[in-house]
Design a protein around this motif. Sequence first.
Motif, PDB file in Angstrom:
ATOM      1  N   SER A 217      39.006  10.213 -30.237  1.00  0.00           N
ATOM      2  CA  SER A 217      39.726  10.895 -31.476  1.00  0.00           C
ATOM      3  C   SER A 217      40.571   9.740 -32.116  1.00  0.00           C
ATOM      4  CB  SER A 217      40.655  11.837 -31.001  1.00  0.00           C
ATOM      5  OG  SER A 217      40.090  12.912 -30.297  1.00  0.00           O
ATOM      6  N   CYS A 218      41.129   8.967 -31.491  1.00  0.00           N
ATOM      7  CA  CYS A 218      42.163   8.017 -32.138  1.00  0.00           C
ATOM      8  C   CYS A 218      42.022   6.550 -31.579  1.00  0.00           C
ATOM      9  CB  CYS A 218      43.473   8.844 -32.147  1.00  0.00           C
ATOM     10  SG  CYS A 218      44.825   7.548 -33.067  1.00  0.00           S
ATOM     11  N   LEU A 219      42.023   5.626 -32.185  1.00  0.00           N
ATOM     12  CA  LEU A 219      42.231   4.499 -31.531  1.00  0.00           C
ATOM     13  C   LEU A 219      43.614   3.501 -31.949  1.00  0.00           C
ATOM     14  CD1 LEU A 219      38.603   3.093 -32.609  1.00  0.00           C
ATOM     15  CD2 LEU A 219      39.305   3.668 -30.424  1.00  0.00           C
ATOM     16  N   LEU A 220      44.145   3.291 -31.031  1.00  0.00           N
ATOM     17  CA  LEU A 220      45.610   2.602 -31.216  1.00  0.00           C
ATOM     18  C   LEU A 220      45.268   1.118 -31.066  1.00  0.00           C
ATOM     19  CD1 LEU A 220      47.298   5.251 -28.893  1.00  0.00           C
ATOM     20  CD2 LEU A 220      47.605   5.149 -31.449  1.00  0.00           C
ATOM     21  N   ILE A 221      45.727   0.439 -31.929  1.00  0.00           N
ATOM     22  CA  ILE A 221      45.381  -0.828 -32.160  1.00  0.00           C
ATOM     23  C   ILE A 221      46.900  -1.886 -32.101  1.00  0.00           C
ATOM     24  CG2 ILE A 221      44.260  -2.883 -33.413  1.00  0.00           C
ATOM     25  CD1 ILE A 221      42.776  -0.068 -34.359  1.00  0.00           C
ATOM     26  N   ASP A 222      46.833  -2.895 -31.513  1.00  0.00           N
ATOM     27  CA  ASP A 222      48.122  -3.927 -31.785  1.00  0.00           C
ATOM     28  C   ASP A 222      47.259  -5.020 -32.412  1.00  0.00           C
ATOM     29  OD1 ASP A 222      50.337  -2.882 -31.401  1.00  0.00           O
ATOM     30  OD2 ASP A 222      50.806  -3.823 -29.614  1.00  0.00           O
ATOM     31  N   ALA A 223      48.179  -5.794 -33.486  1.00  0.00           N
ATOM     32  CA  ALA A 223      47.269  -6.996 -34.019  1.00  0.00           C
ATOM     33  C   ALA A 223      47.670  -8.210 -33.068  1.00  0.00           C
ATOM     34  CB  ALA A 223      48.203  -7.195 -35.220  1.00  0.00           C
ATOM     35  N   ALA A 224      46.749  -9.063 -33.104  1.00  0.00           N
ATOM     36  CA  ALA A 224      46.848 -10.222 -32.301  1.00  0.00           C
ATOM     37  C   ALA A 224      48.051 -11.381 -32.928  1.00  0.00           C
ATOM     38  CB  ALA A 224      45.542 -10.890 -31.916  1.00  0.00           C
ATOM     39  N   ASP A 225      48.457 -12.200 -32.127  1.00  0.00           N
ATOM     40  CA  ASP A 225      49.410 -13.138 -32.559  1.00  0.00           C
ATOM     41  C   ASP A 225      48.617 -14.022 -33.965  1.00  0.00           C
ATOM     42  OD1 ASP A 225      51.189 -12.392 -30.763  1.00  0.00           O
ATOM     43  OD2 ASP A 225      50.937 -14.100 -29.521  1.00  0.00           O
ATOM     44  N   GLY A 226      49.646 -13.952 -34.731  1.00  0.00           N
ATOM     45  CA  GLY A 226      49.075 -14.393 -35.959  1.00  0.00           C
ATOM     46  C   GLY A 226      48.523 -13.608 -37.295  1.00  0.00           C
ATOM     47  N   TYR A 227      48.194 -12.374 -36.869  1.00  0.00           N
ATOM     48  CA  TYR A 227      47.687 -11.552 -37.572  1.00  0.00           C
ATOM     49  C   TYR A 227      48.612 -10.319 -38.118  1.00  0.00           C
ATOM     50  CZ  TYR A 227      43.219 -13.562 -36.674  1.00  0.00           C
ATOM     51  OH  TYR A 227      42.497 -14.685 -36.530  1.00  0.00           O
ATOM     52  N   THR A 228      48.653  -9.693 -39.189  1.00  0.00           N
ATOM     53  CA  THR A 228      49.568  -8.655 -39.577  1.00  0.00           C
ATOM     54  C   THR A 228      48.895  -7.334 -39.519  1.00  0.00           C
ATOM     55  OG1 THR A 228      48.904  -8.767 -41.985  1.00  0.00           O
ATOM     56  CG2 THR A 228      50.816 -10.172 -41.154  1.00  0.00           C
ATOM     57  N   PRO A 229      49.434  -6.254 -39.122  1.00  0.00           N
ATOM     58  CA  PRO A 229      48.968  -4.883 -39.152  1.00  0.00           C
ATOM     59  C   PRO A 229      48.159  -4.447 -40.377  1.00  0.00           C
ATOM     60  CG  PRO A 229      51.047  -4.804 -38.277  1.00  0.00           C
ATOM     61  CD  PRO A 229      50.982  -6.201 -38.759  1.00  0.00           C
ATOM     62  N   GLU A 230      48.671  -5.240 -41.576  1.00  0.00           N
ATOM     63  CA  GLU A 230      48.180  -4.915 -42.741  1.00  0.00           C
ATOM     64  C   GLU A 230      46.844  -5.523 -42.766  1.00  0.00           C
ATOM     65  OE1 GLU A 230      50.294  -5.974 -46.051  1.00  0.00           O
ATOM     66  OE2 GLU A 230      49.441  -4.686 -47.385  1.00  0.00           O
ATOM     67  N   GLU A 231      46.528  -6.691 -42.403  1.00  0.00           N
ATOM     68  CA  GLU A 231      45.251  -7.150 -42.362  1.00  0.00           C
ATOM     69  C   GLU A 231      44.145  -6.479 -41.601  1.00  0.00           C
ATOM     70  OE1 GLU A 231      46.231 -12.076 -43.070  1.00  0.00           O
ATOM     71  OE2 GLU A 231      46.459 -11.036 -40.818  1.00  0.00           O
ATOM     72  N   ILE A 232      44.545  -5.983 -40.456  1.00  0.00           N
ATOM     73  CA  ILE A 232      43.855  -5.333 -39.522  1.00  0.00           C
ATOM     74  C   ILE A 232      43.505  -4.099 -40.188  1.00  0.00           C
ATOM     75  CG2 ILE A 232      43.397  -4.069 -37.112  1.00  0.00           C
ATOM     76  CD1 ILE A 232      44.189  -7.040 -36.855  1.00  0.00           C
ATOM     77  N   MET A 233      44.306  -3.395 -40.929  1.00  0.00           N
ATOM     78  CA  MET A 233      44.185  -2.030 -41.349  1.00  0.00           C
ATOM     79  C   MET A 233      43.177  -2.255 -42.527  1.00  0.00           C
ATOM     80  SD  MET A 233      46.856   0.431 -43.465  1.00  0.00           S
ATOM     81  CE  MET A 233      46.691  -0.517 -44.854  1.00  0.00           C
ATOM     82  N   ASN A 234      43.559  -3.109 -43.223  1.00  0.00           N
ATOM     83  CA  ASN A 234      42.368  -3.378 -44.269  1.00  0.00           C
ATOM     84  C   ASN A 234      40.857  -3.633 -44.045  1.00  0.00           C
ATOM     85  OD1 ASN A 234      44.356  -2.871 -46.296  1.00  0.00           O
ATOM     86  ND2 ASN A 234      44.976  -5.047 -46.227  1.00  0.00           N
ATOM     87  N   ASP A 235      41.106  -4.523 -42.946  1.00  0.00           N
ATOM     88  CA  ASP A 235      39.652  -5.142 -42.491  1.00  0.00           C
ATOM     89  C   ASP A 235      38.763  -3.610 -42.029  1.00  0.00           C
ATOM     90  OD1 ASP A 235      38.011  -7.059 -42.161  1.00  0.00           O
ATOM     91  OD2 ASP A 235      38.797  -7.662 -40.024  1.00  0.00           O
ATOM     92  N   ILE A 236      39.645  -2.936 -41.211  1.00  0.00           N
ATOM     93  CA  ILE A 236      39.102  -1.732 -40.494  1.00  0.00           C
ATOM     94  C   ILE A 236      38.496  -0.665 -41.801  1.00  0.00           C
ATOM     95  CG2 ILE A 236      39.433   0.584 -39.277  1.00  0.00           C
ATOM     96  CD1 ILE A 236      41.388  -0.994 -37.621  1.00  0.00           C
TER      97      ILE A 236
END
Lengths: 398, 226
Positions: A217-236
């Motif tokens: 239903s839902c995937l919970l993600i933590d950003a790896a060191d050196g990456y911002t949550p915004e970058e991960i969100m945009n990438d997905i």
Amino acid sequence: MRSIVLKNLKGRPVRTAVLVMIAAFLSFAVFGGTLVTASLGRGIDSLEERLGADVMAVPKEATQKKRFEDIILQGSTGYFYMDIAKLDEISQLEGVGQISAQLYLASTSSSCCSIPVQIIGFDPETDFTVTPWIKRSCGNELGQRDIVVGNDLNAFVGDKLSFYGVECRVAAKLDKTGTSYDTTVFTNTATIKELIRSSLERGMNDFSDIDPDRVVSCLLIDAADGYTPEEIMNDINLHVKRVKAYQSKSMITGIASSLSGVSGMIRTLIGAVWLLGIVIMLLAFTMSVNERKKEFAVLRITGASRKMLSGLVMKEALAVGAAGGVAGCLLGMLVLIPFGDLIEQKLSLPYLFPGWGYVLVCFACTLAVSVISGVASSAVSSLRMSRIDTGIIMRGDS
Amino acid sequence: MNVTAENVTKEYIRPGRGTNRFAAVNGVSLTLEGGSLCAVMGRSGSGKTTLLNILSGLLSPTSGKVFLDGRDIYSLDDKTLSRLRCESFGVVPQGQSAVRTLTVEENILLPFMLYKEKGGREYALELMKRLGIAELASVKPSELSGGELRRMSIARAVIRRPGVIFADEPTGDLDDENTALVFDFLKQLAGEGSAVMVVSHENDALKYADRVMKMSAGNFEIMKGA
């Protein structure tokens, strides 16, 4: 002198009661307003902590009519699913650190279920958001058909709750969070899959063609060191089809701004009530002292110094402020503690009552504000009394 | 105890009048001696009450000095003067003077209560008996008649056995019986050694006074006694 102060207060019960009530109202507003603001602040802190992950990814259809946000933020019930392949796909993306899947299900109010609640299943192997705070309430790992219930649910450890005909055991009850999680049931992936299967078999699931082993239903993600949550969100959002990713912080931005609005309104209200209280008390003390001018002249004649006269007025104000302060704070506790849930419902915002230490500090500060306000509003009268012309006042009677 | 006034003047400024400065008391010198009752007579507005207030430490003069046994009372700070007023002066003010939240007995003991001092209760009971208000000890002032209130006020003025007693129109609204009772009592106090000054515009005071002074437009003349 103290006995004169007390006798004056006791001897004028109506005046004293009115002044104490004004001070109590003022204190109630300050104490209650401060505690509500603090509870809202703690609520949003708690929500932020509970969300736990930097980014949350859900099927795109879950974002329609704000279903996902309503489940997470408002305590609504609902469920949606996407292929488990999305988990692998997202975990391959650059910058994704920890990732864990959750499965959602909502029970119904029909006879197959004990209570209609949101059920969240997490994977104990990979989970990094729910497990830490569930462990605080439940030391052992959850077994098959073990559930952990939110604090507001009417179920206790050892109770049996039935969902779609599957009887589950309450293994633990969570501490109050002030968020939608207080009305949620948590369990492990194996149990929730069994519940989903049962709901499908009974034809009570909105999705008829899903395999619980092949969906999340839902995937919970933590950003790896050196990456911002915004970058991960945009990438997905750019590269993973039919999936919508949210930054947890932006999800609570709306709540934070509502909270800021409510808190600002409460602060304005406290200020207005405080100002009004001071003005009313100032008038009340001025009128009272005018009415008692002759009594003050008698005290002066019998040997009271100017300082003693102003001290008398000040001590009366201090006693009124203290009594009103205590009454207002107690009234505040009587209203806020039992009706906390109702306030939470009415405000539709995360609400977590602060600890007793904070309440005591708040009590002491409110008491100080009440006493200072009382003394300050009597200061003008006190000064005037210390300058009375005894001869003129006494002559006014003849 | 003796109170001496030396060339005491009290001037007020009246706004909106032609001559805006006027003297309520004009260069008065006198001595109140222990053991005598001095009556100050005069019409309303002649300056009697102003003089009493100045002599009793309640109103500082524009010029001149007031001494209590050689001590200039207006050179004292407010705290010391207030304490001196409490211990050495007893003042019976004009009109009704009571703290209405206190009982009669508490009103009489007010000079002790102000300084958190115990004592005076036995003397208060004795005074209430002498003044005929013993049965009213626990009653609030709102339940008293004008005469009873005045007697309560006198008892309060003398509760600390002050050396000097000032009474401003003490029989102003009393009947003949109460007037005689009050003057008899004040005369007794003078007989016990106090200096008593009574301000009055009634001739009854003349019968009891050792000295009589008359005030007129702030000026002062001795009518009886040295």
